[in-house]
Design an enzyme around this catalytic site. Structure first.
Site, PDB file in Angstrom:
ATOM      1  N   ASN A 170       1.177  -0.936   0.095  1.00 42.89           N
ATOM      2  CA  ASN A 170      -0.117   0.024   0.064  1.00 42.89           C
ATOM      3  C   ASN A 170       0.962   1.118  -0.045  1.00 42.89           C
ATOM      4  OD1 ASN A 170      -2.798  -1.133   0.661  1.00 42.89           O
ATOM      5  ND2 ASN A 170      -1.727  -2.187   2.001  1.00 42.89           N
ATOM      6  N   GLU A 171       1.255   1.805  -1.087  1.00 41.07           N
ATOM      7  CA  GLU A 171       2.003   2.832  -1.237  1.00 41.07           C
ATOM      8  C   GLU A 171       1.550   4.161  -1.019  1.00 41.07           C
ATOM      9  OE1 GLU A 171       5.037   2.286  -1.818  1.00 41.07           O
ATOM     10  OE2 GLU A 171       5.623   0.673  -3.117  1.00 41.07           O
TER      11      GLU A 171
END
Length: 647
Positions: A170-171
């Site tokens: 989850n950037e």
């Protein structure tokens, strides 16, 4: 974990000490101790579920962080009979596209580190599928979520954290309610993975990951982080504002989360970095030095201009009261900093050395500079290297590894082509060398990401690095018989993952130390090196000296100095010797670095700093000098910094 009721005064003090922290944080001495504690937490959950006749549902992570946890769980299975037959696992993520048999696959990682060594039922193992067709991904992700829900949700989710602040993949920009999905990887994430893939260009640009919303639903969440590399992002995640730019900050909103850190990863949290802001301190010399330098930098005032009001208004009233008046504190710290500066890194002959970082005697010292890679010596301490030789010390340099994984394949072909042409110009038969060259070209043409090179290619890469190191050391003024190539065996795996250190590595180092009997040893203390080679080489030298101390009297007079500069620099309060460089010496150092032509322009493994090594080194040396200037010291062109290692 047992609940312990603390006295109210202790609880209030702890609340004050951690008031900047927005979620629970547990700090352990090192990652080994922390990993055992997390493994015990998982084992207790599994046993509790077994007693209730239920399945334990675990969310698992990959990467270097959880390896110690998995090692301990495997040990518990083998030695204590911990069974995983009632365990169901869901992994966080997988690269896309990715074959499960690939060395970089998280399927391979989990099998090698956990699943192949325990009694888990394979139908209970779930890992995102990197082989799906693009039009199958969305349905797979929906089904992944459904399977987790059908098992009653995740009982315990373990996480690492990336330097972008990502959890799973989850950037930055991820939504707090996001579910399992296909994502695009941040450039920094891909750079961090580049060594596993033999270069960033081989790292997939996408991945399938559980979402933050999925992670949030876990009954317990444990995020682990080790090493100083993670300290800046941990501070943001724990003390910063909730933001999509740092997805880990979303965990501040969870009431079932625990951050488990080693001391290095926790080092930038307020209670450890600037403890005077949150509690009364025991003021030793190092903490006073750190606090005064911090105050000077915070206010933008030289040390000798700091006032009592400055101390009182910035959390340092206790120091002013206990050790004041503050001007005396200022003078004391100013003098300590002034005494770190020396133009005589080997000691100044005939001078009073009571206030100098190095001893005056012996006037001419035996010196060994240990360089993990063939260019660390000139990059990190090239100016001091040249100064020691110019001042007449008996200097040796030891290149600990061949550095043969960090040469472009094109350079190999270019050098062999040169050798063929040279032999041909002498009228020699080049058929054998031509055959080797043809084999190299064929190998390189079909080479897979991170595939070990053939022995011939590895040899040529070693020769390239060796010739450059000799050129750099000669430029510094060293004679050939003082240049040593150890080629320590641990490095010679042919791949980025190295072999384990053995007694052979240590014995080779002991032999060289015995030969030189140095009064000074310089070692790389830059453990932020993303390749991991620096700390391994450091530990080899220290272990060699420890063993020699048991039998050799000369070791007691051997001082060990740590250098940095290739990746990070020491903080001003840590520095114990600062060697100023003139503009001409900066240029000489640059020219020595230029001898390493295979590392110029774009090195194979640049880390997260895109600048060339000589540019990085000069910037850090200039910045060290400017820091001293801002604190009120003399204004030098550049400085190289050192910290003494004490056994």
């Amino acid at each position: 974990m047992q609940n312990v009721t603390l006295p109210i005064t202790t609880r209030l003090n702890l609340l004050e000490e951690t008031r900047f922290e927005k979620l629970p944080v547990t700090v352990y001495r090192n990652k080994q101790v922390a990993s055992v504690q997390v493994a015990e937490r998982i084992a207790n959950l599994i046993k509790s579920k077994q007693q209730q006749g239920e399945k334990a549902v675990l969310g698992l992570a990959t990467g270097a962080t959880p390896v110690g946890v998995y090692e301990e769980l495997v040990r518990m299975h083998r030695e204590e009979g911990l069974s995983f037959r009632n365990v169901v696992t869901f992994n966080l993520d997988e690269y896309y596209p990715m074959q499960p048999t690939s060395p970089q696959s998280y399927v391979t990682f989990m099998n090698e580190n956990l699943f192949d060594h325990i009694d888990i039922e394979r139908q209970n193992v779930h890992i995102p599928d990197g082989t799906l067709a693009p039009d199958e991904v969305a349905a797979f992700c929906v089904n992944y979520e459904r399977q987790i829900e059908e098992h009653g949700g995740l009982d315990l989710q373990i996480l690492g954290i990336g330097r972008t602040g990502h959890v799973g993949f989850n950037e930055p920009g991820s939504a707090p309610n996001s579910g399992t999905r296909l994502v695009t990887l941040d450039d920094l994430t891909r750079r961090d993975a580049s060594r596993d893939f033999g270069g960033k260009e081989n790292v997939p640009t996408k991945a399938i990951t559980m979402g933050i919303g999925t992670i949030f639903k876990a009954h317990e969440i444990v995020l682990m982080a080790w090493s100083g590399n993670k300290a800046p992002i941990i501070k943001k995640a724990v003390e910063g504002e909730v933001s999509s730019e740092v997805p880990a900050t979303y965990l501040q909103l969870a009431d079932n989360v625990d951050f488990v850190l080693d001391e290095a990863a926790a080092a930038e949290l307020t209670r450890f970095d600037t403890p005077w802001l949150v509690k009364d301190c025991e003021w030793d010399e190092q903490l006073i030095k750190k606090a005064v330098i911090w105050l000077s930098n915070t206010l933008g005032k030289p040390i000798l201009k700091l006032t009592e009001d400055d101390y009182n208004s910035n959390g340092m009233a206790q120091l002013a009261t206990e050790r004041g008046p503050v001007y005396n504190i200022n003078i004391h710290i100013f003098n300590k900093l002034q005494h770190t500066i020396t133009g005589w890194p080997g000691g100044k002959p005939g001078a009073d050395d009571s206030q100098r970082p190095e001893r005056a005697l012996p006037e001419k010292k035996n010196v060994i500079i240990f360089s993990p890679h063939p260019d660390d010596d000139v990059i990190s301490m090239g100016g001091t290297f040249i100064r020691l030789i110019d001042q007449g010390h008996n200097v040796h340099v030891a290149y600990q590894t061949s550095g043969n994984t960090a040469v472009w394949d094109d350079d190999v072909l270019r050098y062999v082509e040169f050798a063929i042409d040279f032999d041909r110009s002498l009228g020699k038969d080049t058929s054998q060398l031509q055959g080797v060259y043809d084999g190299m070209r064929q190998f390189i043409q079909h080479k897979q990401p991170n595939q070990p090179d053939s022995q011939e290619i590895r040899n040529v890469k070693s020769f390239i690095r060796k010739s450059e190191a000799i050129a750099g050391a000669r430029y510094a003024g060293l004679s050939d018989d003082h240049i040593h190539f150890q080629a320590l065996p641990f490095y010679e795996s042919g791949r980025t993952a190295k072999l384990s250190v053995t007694d052979k590595d240590i014995e080779l180092t002991m032999d060289l130390l015995q030969q030189v009997k140095p009064q000074q040893v310089f070692v790389a203390g830059d453990f932020a090196d993303p390749n991991g080679t620096h700390i391994v080489c450091f530990n080899i030298v220290i272990e060699a000296l420890r063993r020699l101390r048991q039998t050799e009297a000369w070791v007691e007079e051997c001082w060990v100095w740590m250098y940095r500069g290739a990746w990070h620099e020491f903080k001003p309060y840590e520095i114990e010797m600062a060697v100023p460089l003139s503009p001409q010496e900066v240029l000489r150092k640059r020219n020595a670095i230029f001898k390493h032509q295979s590392q110029k322009d774009t090195p194979v493994f640049p880390g997260d700093d895109a600048r060339e090594f000589w540019v990085r080194a000069e910037h850090r040396n200039h910045e060290t000098a400017q820091q001293y200037d801002r604190l009120g010291m003399a204004n030098y062109e550049a400085m190289e910094a050192f910290v003494r290692y004490k056994f």
